[in-house]
Design a protein around this motif. Structure first.
Motif, PDB file in Angstrom:
ATOM      1  N   ALA A 292      -5.302   8.514   9.077  1.00  0.00           N
ATOM      2  CA  ALA A 292      -4.888   7.453   8.360  1.00  0.00           C
ATOM      3  C   ALA A 292      -3.546   8.110   8.076  1.00  0.00           C
ATOM      4  O   ALA A 292      -2.667   6.656   7.773  1.00  0.00           O
ATOM      5  N   ALA A 293      -3.299   9.001   7.241  1.00  0.00           N
ATOM      6  CA  ALA A 293      -2.075   9.745   6.743  1.00  0.00           C
ATOM      7  C   ALA A 293      -1.494   9.339   7.547  1.00  0.00           C
ATOM      8  O   ALA A 293       0.216   8.373   7.001  1.00  0.00           O
ATOM      9  N   ILE A 294      -1.395   9.759   8.689  1.00  0.00           N
ATOM     10  CA  ILE A 294      -0.266   9.627  10.009  1.00  0.00           C
ATOM     11  C   ILE A 294      -0.035   8.680  10.528  1.00  0.00           C
ATOM     12  O   ILE A 294       1.004   7.866  10.607  1.00  0.00           O
ATOM     13  N   ALA A 295      -1.405   7.036  10.393  1.00  0.00           N
ATOM     14  CA  ALA A 295      -0.692   6.033  10.460  1.00  0.00           C
ATOM     15  C   ALA A 295       0.221   4.905   9.482  1.00  0.00           C
ATOM     16  O   ALA A 295       0.663   3.659  10.202  1.00  0.00           O
ATOM     17  N   TYR A 296      -0.310   5.885   8.487  1.00  0.00           N
ATOM     18  CA  TYR A 296       0.200   5.127   6.882  1.00  0.00           C
ATOM     19  C   TYR A 296       1.987   5.380   7.554  1.00  0.00           C
ATOM     20  O   TYR A 296       2.759   4.568   7.414  1.00  0.00           O
ATOM     21  N   PHE A 297       2.215   7.155   7.804  1.00  0.00           N
ATOM     22  CA  PHE A 297       3.243   7.032   8.492  1.00  0.00           C
ATOM     23  C   PHE A 297       3.780   6.197   9.481  1.00  0.00           C
ATOM     24  O   PHE A 297       5.545   6.616   9.466  1.00  0.00           O
ATOM     25  N   ASP A 298       3.556   6.312   9.828  1.00  0.00           N
ATOM     26  CA  ASP A 298       4.077   5.149  11.231  1.00  0.00           C
ATOM     27  C   ASP A 298       4.398   3.746  11.026  1.00  0.00           C
ATOM     28  O   ASP A 298       4.945   3.527  11.784  1.00  0.00           O
ATOM     29  N   LEU A 299       3.343   3.603   9.880  1.00  0.00           N
ATOM     30  CA  LEU A 299       3.358   2.143   9.354  1.00  0.00           C
ATOM     31  C   LEU A 299       4.808   2.084   8.544  1.00  0.00           C
ATOM     32  O   LEU A 299       5.984   0.881   9.025  1.00  0.00           O
ATOM     33  N   VAL A 300       4.759   2.574   7.657  1.00  0.00           N
ATOM     34  CA  VAL A 300       6.629   3.419   7.578  1.00  0.00           C
ATOM     35  C   VAL A 300       7.619   3.490   8.385  1.00  0.00           C
ATOM     36  O   VAL A 300       8.566   2.691   8.477  1.00  0.00           O
ATOM     37  N   ARG A 301       7.202   4.162   9.161  1.00  0.00           N
ATOM     38  CA  ARG A 301       8.115   3.677  10.397  1.00  0.00           C
ATOM     39  C   ARG A 301       8.904   2.508  11.735  1.00  0.00           C
ATOM     40  O   ARG A 301       9.486   2.775  11.336  1.00  0.00           O
TER      41      ARG A 301
ATOM     42  N   ILE B 192       0.889  -1.217  -0.014  1.00  0.00           N
ATOM     43  CA  ILE B 192      -0.077  -0.501  -0.369  1.00  0.00           C
ATOM     44  C   ILE B 192       1.014   0.897   0.030  1.00  0.00           C
ATOM     45  O   ILE B 192       1.624   1.054   0.862  1.00  0.00           O
ATOM     46  N   ASP B 193       0.112   2.229  -0.683  1.00  0.00           N
ATOM     47  CA  ASP B 193       1.197   3.517  -1.149  1.00  0.00           C
ATOM     48  C   ASP B 193       0.318   4.814   0.147  1.00  0.00           C
ATOM     49  O   ASP B 193      -0.905   4.814   0.229  1.00  0.00           O
ATOM     50  N   LEU B 194       1.249   5.892  -0.399  1.00  0.00           N
ATOM     51  CA  LEU B 194      -0.238   6.817   0.432  1.00  0.00           C
ATOM     52  C   LEU B 194      -1.275   7.192  -0.015  1.00  0.00           C
ATOM     53  O   LEU B 194      -2.345   7.282   0.087  1.00  0.00           O
ATOM     54  N   PRO B 195      -1.085   7.588  -2.067  1.00  0.00           N
ATOM     55  CA  PRO B 195      -2.225   7.984  -2.866  1.00  0.00           C
ATOM     56  C   PRO B 195      -3.223   7.134  -2.058  1.00  0.00           C
ATOM     57  O   PRO B 195      -4.553   7.460  -2.085  1.00  0.00           O
TER      58      PRO B 195
ATOM     59  N   PRO C 141       4.381  -1.291   3.619  1.00  0.00           N
ATOM     60  CA  PRO C 141       4.060  -0.192   2.522  1.00  0.00           C
ATOM     61  C   PRO C 141       5.350  -0.306   1.788  1.00  0.00           C
ATOM     62  O   PRO C 141       6.628  -0.975   1.536  1.00  0.00           O
ATOM     63  N   VAL C 142       4.604   0.522   0.716  1.00  0.00           N
ATOM     64  CA  VAL C 142       5.411   0.227  -0.596  1.00  0.00           C
ATOM     65  C   VAL C 142       6.906   0.846  -0.752  1.00  0.00           C
ATOM     66  O   VAL C 142       7.830   0.675  -1.343  1.00  0.00           O
ATOM     67  N   GLU C 143       6.867   2.760   0.042  1.00  0.00           N
ATOM     68  CA  GLU C 143       8.311   3.000  -0.287  1.00  0.00           C
ATOM     69  C   GLU C 143       9.107   2.175   1.135  1.00  0.00           C
ATOM     70  O   GLU C 143       8.696   2.145   2.097  1.00  0.00           O
ATOM     71  N   GLU C 144      10.665   2.196   0.879  1.00  0.00           N
ATOM     72  CA  GLU C 144      11.263   2.301   2.275  1.00  0.00           C
ATOM     73  C   GLU C 144      11.437   3.180   3.294  1.00  0.00           C
ATOM     74  O   GLU C 144      11.917   3.091   4.279  1.00  0.00           O
ATOM     75  N   ALA C 145      11.570   4.784   2.399  1.00  0.00           N
ATOM     76  CA  ALA C 145      11.491   5.563   3.516  1.00  0.00           C
ATOM     77  C   ALA C 145      10.247   6.431   2.684  1.00  0.00           C
ATOM     78  O   ALA C 145       9.930   7.078   2.238  1.00  0.00           O
TER      79      ALA C 145
ATOM     80  N   THR D  59       9.327  -6.159  15.323  1.00  0.00           N
ATOM     81  CA  THR D  59       8.048  -7.093  13.872  1.00  0.00           C
ATOM     82  C   THR D  59       6.966  -6.631  15.022  1.00  0.00           C
ATOM     83  O   THR D  59       5.716  -6.719  14.216  1.00  0.00           O
ATOM     84  N   ALA D  60       6.631  -6.944  16.413  1.00  0.00           N
ATOM     85  CA  ALA D  60       5.697  -6.346  16.795  1.00  0.00           C
ATOM     86  C   ALA D  60       4.642  -5.479  16.798  1.00  0.00           C
ATOM     87  O   ALA D  60       3.615  -4.742  16.572  1.00  0.00           O
ATOM     88  N   SER D  61       5.470  -4.103  16.809  1.00  0.00           N
ATOM     89  CA  SER D  61       5.319  -2.608  16.632  1.00  0.00           C
ATOM     90  C   SER D  61       5.080  -2.489  15.511  1.00  0.00           C
ATOM     91  O   SER D  61       3.851  -2.207  15.234  1.00  0.00           O
ATOM     92  N   ALA D  62       5.540  -3.397  13.884  1.00  0.00           N
ATOM     93  CA  ALA D  62       4.879  -2.701  12.801  1.00  0.00           C
ATOM     94  C   ALA D  62       3.755  -4.020  12.255  1.00  0.00           C
ATOM     95  O   ALA D  62       3.323  -2.730  11.805  1.00  0.00           O
ATOM     96  N   LYS D  63       4.212  -4.264  13.291  1.00  0.00           N
ATOM     97  CA  LYS D  63       2.852  -5.502  13.252  1.00  0.00           C
ATOM     98  C   LYS D  63       1.138  -4.712  13.852  1.00  0.00           C
ATOM     99  O   LYS D  63      -0.291  -4.231  12.687  1.00  0.00           O
ATOM    100  N   GLN D  64       1.291  -3.623  15.082  1.00  0.00           N
ATOM    101  CA  GLN D  64       0.531  -3.264  15.333  1.00  0.00           C
ATOM    102  C   GLN D  64      -0.143  -1.508  14.538  1.00  0.00           C
ATOM    103  O   GLN D  64      -1.182  -2.354  14.653  1.00  0.00           O
ATOM    104  N   ALA D  65       0.767  -1.441  14.389  1.00  0.00           N
ATOM    105  CA  ALA D  65       1.207  -0.660  12.610  1.00  0.00           C
ATOM    106  C   ALA D  65       0.278  -0.857  11.672  1.00  0.00           C
ATOM    107  O   ALA D  65      -0.679   0.216  11.567  1.00  0.00           O
ATOM    108  N   SER D  66       0.400  -1.942  11.460  1.00  0.00           N
ATOM    109  CA  SER D  66      -0.482  -2.443   9.852  1.00  0.00           C
ATOM    110  C   SER D  66      -1.614  -2.833  10.612  1.00  0.00           C
ATOM    111  O   SER D  66      -2.733  -2.232   9.714  1.00  0.00           O
ATOM    112  N   ILE D  67      -1.829  -3.269  12.128  1.00  0.00           N
ATOM    113  CA  ILE D  67      -3.528  -3.499  12.784  1.00  0.00           C
ATOM    114  C   ILE D  67      -4.282  -2.594  11.976  1.00  0.00           C
ATOM    115  O   ILE D  67      -5.769  -1.978  12.021  1.00  0.00           O
ATOM    116  N   ARG D  68      -3.820  -1.243  13.486  1.00  0.00           N
ATOM    117  CA  ARG D  68      -4.663   0.461  12.910  1.00  0.00           C
ATOM    118  C   ARG D  68      -5.018   0.918  11.567  1.00  0.00           C
ATOM    119  O   ARG D  68      -5.811   0.925  11.676  1.00  0.00           O
ATOM    120  N   LEU D  69      -4.030   1.045  11.078  1.00  0.00           N
ATOM    121  CA  LEU D  69      -4.499   0.918   9.724  1.00  0.00           C
ATOM    122  C   LEU D  69      -5.032  -0.078   9.004  1.00  0.00           C
ATOM    123  O   LEU D  69      -5.836   1.353   7.987  1.00  0.00           O
TER     124      LEU D  69
END
Length: 295
Positions: A159-168, A46-49, A246-250, A222-232
Motif C-alpha cells: 500500500a505504501a508503494i502504491a501511495y508513492f506511485d500515486l504521488v509520483r 489521503i496521506d501516508l499514515p 495525495p495530500v502532499e505535493e511531493a 492524467t490516465a496514469s494518475a487515475k490508474q494509480a488511484s484505482i490500484r490504491l
C-alpha cells in the motif's frame, strides 16, 4: 422407544459448549467502513499514515492468514486435550423381531429388546504422542503468528508503494497540465503576433503542434494518475467510486534507519526482526522434533 432414543441423541448434539476457535483470543482488525453506512464517492484526500493504517485492516491476504492462525490455535487446543480422559454419557437400544437360534440349537420366533442408559469413562493416555502433538502444534502456531505479522507488513509495504506511485503520477499530471497551458498560451500569442503583421506563420504551426503534443501528454499523465488511484483503492478495499488524491505535493523523505548505524548492524537487526525468518525457524524446529519423535 425409537422416538425416545432419537430425542436423546438430538439433545446430546444440541448441548455442545462454546467452540474454542470462536473466542476472541486474537484481536480482530477494525474495518474502515461499518456495514449499513452510505458508500462514499468522489475525490478524497489521503496521506501516508492513513494508507498504512488501512492497509492491514481490509486486506484479503491478511484475513486468510489470520484464519490460518485460528486453525493453528484450534489444533494446539485439541493436542492439549489429549492429556485429559474422555468422559461422556452412553445410551444403547437394541431390538430384535423374528427367528433366532436358542442355546440348544433350536430356532424360535421371538420379539425382544434391550435398553441401557448411563455414563461411561474412557482413559487413553499416550504420553509421548500427547507431548509431541503439543510441541508440534505450538511450533505451528508460532509459525502461523509470524506469518500473520509478515502478511500484515507486506500489505502495508504494498500500500505504501502504491501511495508513492500515486504521488509520483499526480506530480507528473500537474507538470503536464502546466506544460499544456504554457504551450497553448505560446501558440495563442504567436497567432496574435502574426495577425498583427509580426512573426512567421510557420512558428504558429509549430507552436500548435507542440500544444497538441502537450495536450496528449497531459491526457496520458492524467490516465496514469487515475490508474494509480484505482490500484490504491483496490489494495485498501475502498469504495470503487472514490478517487484518491495525495495530500502532499511531493513525497516526504523517510528515515528508515538511524543515521550513523553500520551496515552489519542493519543486517543483524533485519534478520532478528523479520517475521518470515521466525516462521521459517518455527518450521525447522517442528521438522526436527518430528525426526526425533520418529527415531
Amino acid at each position: 422407544m425409537r422416538r425416545v432414543a432419537l430425542a436423546l441423541v438430538a439433545l446430546a448434539g444440541c448441548s455442545a459448549g462454546p467452540r474454542e476457535w470462536e473466542r476472541s483470543w486474537l484481536p480482530e482488525p477494525v474495518p474502515y467502513a461499518a456495514k449499513g453506512q452510505p458508500v462514499v464517492e468522489g475525490t478524497q484526500p489521503i496521506d501516508l499514515p492513513t494508507v498504512m493504517r488501512l492497509a492491514g485492516a481490509n486486506s484479503l491476504d491478511v484475513a486468510w492468514v489470520r484464519e490460518k492462525v485460528h486453525e493453528a490455535h484450534a489444533r494446539r487446543t485439541l493436542a492439549t486435550e489429549r492429556f485429559l480422559p474422555t468422559v461422556g454419557g452412553a445410551f444403547t437400544y437394541k431390538r430384535h423381531e423374528g427367528v433366532t437360534q436358542a442355546t440348544d440349537g433350536t430356532f424360535v420366533d421371538v420379539e425382544k429388546q434391550q435398553t441401557f442408559g448411563g455414563g461411561q469413562g474412557t482413559l487413553s493416555w499416550q504420553l509421548g504422542e500427547a507431548v509431541y502433538e503439543t510441541l508440534a502444534t505450538s511450533r505451528r502456531l508460532e509459525g502461523a503468528r509470524a506469518g500473520l505479522a509478515a502478511a500484515e507488513r507486506t500489505a502495508v509495504l504494498d500500500a505504501a508503494i502504491a501511495y508513492f506511485d500515486l504521488v509520483r503520477e499526480t506530480m507528473k499530471a500537474q507538470v503536464a497540465e502546466d506544460s499544456a497551458k504554457a504551450a497553448e498560451k505560446m501558440a495563442a500569442d504567436l497567432k496574435v503576433g502574426v495577425d498583427a503583421g509580426h512573426g512567421f506563420q510557420g512558428d504558429v504551426l509549430r507552436a500548435r503542434v507542440r500544444a497538441a503534443d502537450s495536450r496528449l501528454a497531459r491526457s496520458r499523465a492524467t490516465a496514469s494518475a487515475k490508474q494509480a488511484s484505482i490500484r490504491l483503492v483496490s489494495l485498501l478495499r475502498l469504495s470503487p467510486g472514490i478517487d484518491l488524491v495525495p495530500v502532499e505535493e511531493a513525497p516526504a523523505r523517510l528515515a528508515l534507519v538511524p543515521e550513523g548505524m553500520r551496515e552489519a548492524d542493519w543486517i543483524a537487526q533485519a534478520l532478528a526482526s523479520r517475521p518470515e525468518v521466525r516462521a521459517a525457524e518455527a518450521g525447522l524446529n517442528r521438522a526436527a522434533e518430528a525426526i526425533i519423535a520418529s527415531a
